[in-house]
Write an enzyme that holds these catalytic residues in place. Structure first.
Site, short mmCIF file in Angstrom:
data_model
loop_
_atom_site.label_atom_id
_atom_site.label_comp_id
_atom_site.label_asym_id
_atom_site.label_seq_id
_atom_site.Cartn_x
_atom_site.Cartn_y
_atom_site.Cartn_z
N HIS A 1 -65.88 -42.67 -6.36
CA HIS A 1 -64.61 -42.16 -5.87
C HIS A 1 -64.15 -42.93 -4.64
O HIS A 1 -64.93 -43.63 -4.01
CB HIS A 1 -64.68 -40.65 -5.57
CG HIS A 1 -65.53 -40.29 -4.39
ND1 HIS A 1 -66.83 -39.84 -4.53
CD2 HIS A 1 -65.29 -40.28 -3.06
CE1 HIS A 1 -67.33 -39.58 -3.34
NE2 HIS A 1 -66.42 -39.85 -2.44
N ARG B 1 -57.68 -39.19 3.43
CA ARG B 1 -57.39 -37.99 4.23
C ARG B 1 -55.90 -37.70 4.10
O ARG B 1 -55.08 -38.61 4.24
CB ARG B 1 -57.76 -38.23 5.69
CG ARG B 1 -59.25 -38.29 5.91
CD ARG B 1 -59.60 -38.47 7.39
NE ARG B 1 -61.03 -38.44 7.57
CZ ARG B 1 -61.82 -39.50 7.50
NH1 ARG B 1 -61.32 -40.69 7.25
NH2 ARG B 1 -63.12 -39.38 7.67
N GLU C 1 -60.80 -38.70 -4.16
CA GLU C 1 -61.13 -37.53 -3.35
C GLU C 1 -60.08 -37.40 -2.26
O GLU C 1 -59.91 -38.30 -1.43
CB GLU C 1 -62.51 -37.69 -2.71
CG GLU C 1 -62.85 -36.58 -1.73
CD GLU C 1 -64.12 -36.86 -0.93
OE1 GLU C 1 -64.30 -36.19 0.10
OE2 GLU C 1 -64.92 -37.72 -1.33
N ASN D 1 -58.45 -31.93 6.37
CA ASN D 1 -59.07 -31.32 7.54
C ASN D 1 -58.08 -30.30 8.08
O ASN D 1 -56.95 -30.64 8.45
CB ASN D 1 -59.39 -32.39 8.59
CG ASN D 1 -60.47 -33.33 8.10
OD1 ASN D 1 -61.59 -32.91 7.86
ND2 ASN D 1 -60.13 -34.59 7.93
N HIS E 1 -54.58 -50.73 -0.55
CA HIS E 1 -53.94 -49.91 -1.56
C HIS E 1 -54.94 -49.49 -2.63
O HIS E 1 -56.02 -50.04 -2.72
CB HIS E 1 -52.77 -50.65 -2.22
CG HIS E 1 -53.19 -51.93 -2.90
ND1 HIS E 1 -53.20 -53.14 -2.25
CD2 HIS E 1 -53.64 -52.18 -4.15
CE1 HIS E 1 -53.62 -54.08 -3.08
NE2 HIS E 1 -53.90 -53.52 -4.24
N GLU F 1 -50.70 -49.58 -6.04
CA GLU F 1 -50.22 -50.70 -6.83
C GLU F 1 -50.33 -50.35 -8.31
O GLU F 1 -51.34 -49.82 -8.76
CB GLU F 1 -51.06 -51.95 -6.55
CG GLU F 1 -50.61 -53.17 -7.33
CD GLU F 1 -51.47 -54.40 -7.05
OE1 GLU F 1 -51.00 -55.51 -7.30
OE2 GLU F 1 -52.62 -54.23 -6.58
#
Length: 142
Positions: free
Chosen positions: A17, A21, A68, A72, A86, A134
């Site tokens: 993965h 954030r 993922e 937070n 990217h 992209e």
């Protein structure tokens, strides 16, 4: 660098993965599922450390890499920094993908066309947090 002593281990490695954030988890989940067609695979919440994870993709590990999204709690935005580049997605037709993404409310930042100095057709879009994605045309894909 020290040479790998167990090439079988190295050869069986896979990208599992990539983590981003995000400032608004639901907005990001909606973008990746509704605009880019990924599936929400699973979520988890950590109340002690105040974060929520969402895993998305076009399939699950280990056959497919996942994205993922980490939220937070209480953080609504992040600075991009200069090291991030990217995420790349293969598509059968980059121009058609741009049209569908735009129609779904996505932001196309570079229309489909040949990469500078080459022949590969690419395009770029951004997600709601400003991450670049992209689109690389792969005509054999279905």
């Amino acid at each position: 660098m020290t040479p790998a002593t167990d090439l079988g281990t190295i050869q069986s490695m896979r990208i599992l993965h990539t983590m981003l954030r995000v400032g608004d988890l639901q907005r990001s989940i909606q973008f990746y599922t509704q605009v880019l067609g990924m599936q929400l695979l699973r979520t988890s919440e950590n109340t002690e450390y105040k974060y929520t994870l969402a895993f998305l993709g076009y399939g699950s590990n280990p056959e497919h890499a996942e994205l993922e999204l980490t939220h937070n709690w209480g953080v609504t935005s992040y600075e991009m920094g200069t090291a991030y580049g990217h995420i790349a997605l293969g598509v059968p037709n980059a121009a058609a993908a741009c049209d569908k993404i735009r129609a779904a409310g996505g932001n196309v930042t570079r229309e489909a066309g040949p990469v500078k100095g080459g022949h590969t057709v690419i395009a770029f879009v951004t997600d709601p947090d400003g991450y670049k994605i992209e689109l690389i045309q792969r005509p054999g894909m279905s």
